[in-house]
Write an enzyme that holds these catalytic residues in place. Structure first.
Site, PDB file in Angstrom:
ATOM      1  N   SER A  39       0.837  -1.192   0.000  1.00  0.00           N
ATOM      2  CA  SER A  39       0.000   0.000   0.000  1.00  0.00           C
ATOM      3  C   SER A  39       0.872   1.241   0.000  1.00  0.00           C
ATOM      4  O   SER A  39       2.094   1.157   0.013  1.00  0.00           O
ATOM      5  CB  SER A  39      -0.903  -0.010   1.222  1.00  0.00           C
ATOM      6  OG  SER A  39      -0.126   0.174   2.385  1.00  0.00           O
ATOM      7  N   LYS A  40       0.211   2.377  -0.005  1.00  0.00           N
ATOM      8  CA  LYS A  40       0.941   3.660  -0.122  1.00  0.00           C
ATOM      9  C   LYS A  40       2.033   3.807   0.928  1.00  0.00           C
ATOM     10  O   LYS A  40       3.063   4.404   0.681  1.00  0.00           O
ATOM     11  CB  LYS A  40       0.001   4.884   0.001  1.00  0.00           C
ATOM     12  CG  LYS A  40      -1.266   4.797  -0.748  1.00  0.00           C
ATOM     13  CD  LYS A  40      -2.433   4.272   0.130  1.00  0.00           C
ATOM     14  CE  LYS A  40      -3.270   3.270  -0.614  1.00  0.00           C
ATOM     15  NZ  LYS A  40      -3.685   2.053  -0.061  1.00  0.00           N
ATOM     16  N   ARG A  41       1.755   3.244   2.097  1.00  0.00           N
ATOM     17  CA  ARG A  41       2.751   3.455   3.140  1.00  0.00           C
ATOM     18  C   ARG A  41       4.062   2.705   2.883  1.00  0.00           C
ATOM     19  O   ARG A  41       5.044   2.884   3.588  1.00  0.00           O
ATOM     20  CB  ARG A  41       2.176   3.079   4.512  1.00  0.00           C
ATOM     21  CG  ARG A  41       1.834   1.656   4.660  1.00  0.00           C
ATOM     22  CD  ARG A  41       0.953   1.382   5.860  1.00  0.00           C
ATOM     23  NE  ARG A  41       0.563  -0.006   5.860  1.00  0.00           N
ATOM     24  CZ  ARG A  41       1.378  -0.994   6.218  1.00  0.00           C
ATOM     25  NH1 ARG A  41       2.589  -0.724   6.645  1.00  0.00           N
ATOM     26  NH2 ARG A  41       0.978  -2.240   6.159  1.00  0.00           N
ATOM     27  N   GLY A  45       5.630   3.220   0.238  1.00  0.00           N
ATOM     28  CA  GLY A  45       6.330   4.040  -0.732  1.00  0.00           C
ATOM     29  C   GLY A  45       5.556   4.065  -2.027  1.00  0.00           C
ATOM     30  O   GLY A  45       4.331   4.022  -2.015  1.00  0.00           O
TER      31      GLY A  45
END
Length: 487
Positions: free
Chosen positions: A252-254, A256
RNA sequence: GUCCUCGUCGUCUAGCCCGGCCUAGGACACCGCCCUUUCACGGCGGUAACACGGGUUCAAAUCCCGUCGAGGACGCCA
């Protein structure tokens, strides 16, 4: 391939992203597999935008997704279809279910439902809709209707028994009906919910194979129940293992960068990225790693997909990218290099005109040591502009000998004195000078490379010289006198 | 909490369905060496894995059971 494909003769698969975000790595992998599967069987690849949640969907995101797919070369045969334009189909389907007794109106408010769910959660109890409205008498319904209460439509899940999923990747999965709650089909604003719209669309679009992420496995029983209620044929399923971040949680976005277009902007080749994605959860069965699109299509098969989740390993992507760059022609690379140069304000139109040959030759010279397209504009910048930076560490390492201040201009004048300027002549000139001055050739070579390119690493020196040409080479060598940091 | 799934080198994986050819193969990364004017490329070599415990069997990475670990899903989101 089994039943469906054989029966109908045509494989129809769909990629159904929700435009609540850009095309991310996981979605792209799903799209790729759908696409490969369709192409392998000469079937149809259908694009459907699942934007029933109007509040969270946006046209910009749709465009982003399409752009990502185009970049990866995933062309679709039908669509894009928008679920937001098909609301009436879903309402009609819900009405059918209501009439056939497979669904019922529910007057419970979202607030009271949430309360009950939160309470169950607090008590560490499993919550499932208790079916209050399923048991309403016709008199009670009449009262509710008379009061004009908002109502949702819920699916009536059979009381006992089990649903069996037959999955091409995971095999048989069995879920008891009692594990499944009476899910909402139409919300109280009369808008369809995911399960309804997916099933209606897959039926109407005659989808034969549902190839999607494993995060949908638990949705599948509900959908199978719906197909049955509609008396429709059930498509075949293939759920793809998830792509994980380095911490083994769903990517996911976290973790990167997850946007596909961001990888394009970072200088990855679409063919490299596609090849990399293909290897995430699938392998051809032998040790082949680098495969062309045709090869991928040719060799792709559902039963070679493995069941365990895969970690996104950017180092392997980098390796593949380097392989592809090294194997690509300058012609293929040129437009991408141009973009990279443009974004660094290093581009000049001459590179496509008078200096086209120079431009291509430079790409050919540099490509074997480029990890990404953007590297051309960074480590290769000295070949595109005269105002390149000189790396300080490189200067410190290779320009610190004071004798160089005299030797470099001397080398420049020797190079200018020769009537030819070639790989051989420049090497000869340099080696002669080294011998004459009793210094190692390496001293001159390494110093010259830093002066000419600003870097301690790069192509062989004499190739650099010939590429740059006599004048520029001489000028840059003479520049040592203006440099101050080497003392 | 409930349900579902997964578990081979650090990572991607082959092998597993149809036990023996597995002293477990390849690739990335890492470490050496060779090539070499630097860095890459290339070549050669190396470190490194069947989660654990039982069972079945002459024989188990492969079949069965359990444990543990990991992940996913549990919305009037998709």
């Amino acid at each position: 391939m089994s039943s469906h494909a054989a029966k109908s003769g045509e494989v129809r698969v769909r990629f159904a992203p929700s435009p609540t975000g850009y095309l991310h790595v996981g979605g792209a992998r799903t799209a790729l597999f759908d696409w490969l599967f369709a192409r392998h069987y000469g079937g149809k690849f259908i694009l459907r935008i699942e934007d029933t949640d109007v509040e969270r969907s946006s046209p910009e995101m749709v465009e982003e997704i399409l752009e990502g797919m185009r970049w990866l070369g995933l062309d679709w045969d039908e669509g894009p279809f928008f679920q937001s334009e098909r609301t009436e189909h879903y309402r009609k389907a819900a009405r059918e279910l209501l009439e056939s007794g497979h669904a019922y109106y529910c007057y419970c408010t979202p607030e009271s439902l949430k309360e009950r769910r939160d309470l169950a959660m607090k008590e560490k109890r499993n919550y499932k809709y208790e079916g209050t409205c399923r048991r309403l008498t016709s008199a009670q319904i009449e009262v509710n209707e008379g009061r004009g209460l908002p109502r949702a439509v819920r699916f009536k899940v059979p009381e006992s028994g089990t649903v069996e999923i037959s999955d091409h990747v995971f095999g048989k999965i069995e879920v008891a009906h009692e594990q499944i709650e009476d899910f909402v089909l139409l919300n109280s604003k009369n808008h369809p919910t995911y399960h309804l719209s997916v099933v209606v669309d897959d039926m109407e679009m005659r989808i034969t194979h549902v190839v999607r992420g494993a995060d949908h496995v638990s949705n599948t029983p509900k959908q199978i129940l719906l197909y049955r209620a509609f008396g429709a044929e059930i498509p075949e399923f293939a759920h793809l293992p998830l792509i994980l971040g380095p911490d083994k949680a769903k990517l996911s976005k976290r973790h990167g960068t997850t946007s596909v277009t961001a990888y394009r902007d970072m200088g990855y080749l679409p063919e490299a990225f596609r090849n990399f994605l293909a290897l995430l959860g699938w392998s051809p069965g032998d040790n082949t790693e680098i495969m062309s699109t045709d090869e991928l299509i040719e060799r792709f098969s559902l039963d070679k997909i493995n069941q365990s989740n895969a970690v996104f390993d950017i180092q392997k992507l980098d390796w593949l990218n380097r392989q592809y760059i090294g194997a690509s022609t300058a012609e293929r690379l040129a437009p991408m290099v141009q973009k990279a140069l443009e974004s660094k304000h290093l581009w000049r139109d001459e590179f496509n005109e008078a200096e086209r040959e120079y431009f291509f030759a430079t790409i050919d010279m540099l490509k074997s040591r480029m990890h990404s397209i953007n590297d051309f504009a960074e480590s290769g910048q000295a070949f595109f502009t005269d105002v390149y930076e000189i790396d300080e560490a490189a200067a410190k390492k290779n320009l610190k000998d004071p004798a160089l201040k005299e030797l470099m201009p001397l080398l420049a004048s020797r190079l200018k004195a020769h009537d030819v300027f070639s790989l051989e002549s420049s090497e000869q000139a340099l080696r002669a000078l080294a011998e004459e001055k009793q210094v190692k050739a390496g001293l001159l070579i390494n110093a010259a490379r830093v002066l000419l390119t600003g870097r301690a690493v790069g192509p062989p020196l004499f190739h650099i010289m010939v590429q740059l040409g006599r004048e520029r080479t001489a000028t840059r060598l003479e520049r040592i006198s203006t440099l101050t940091f080497h003392q």
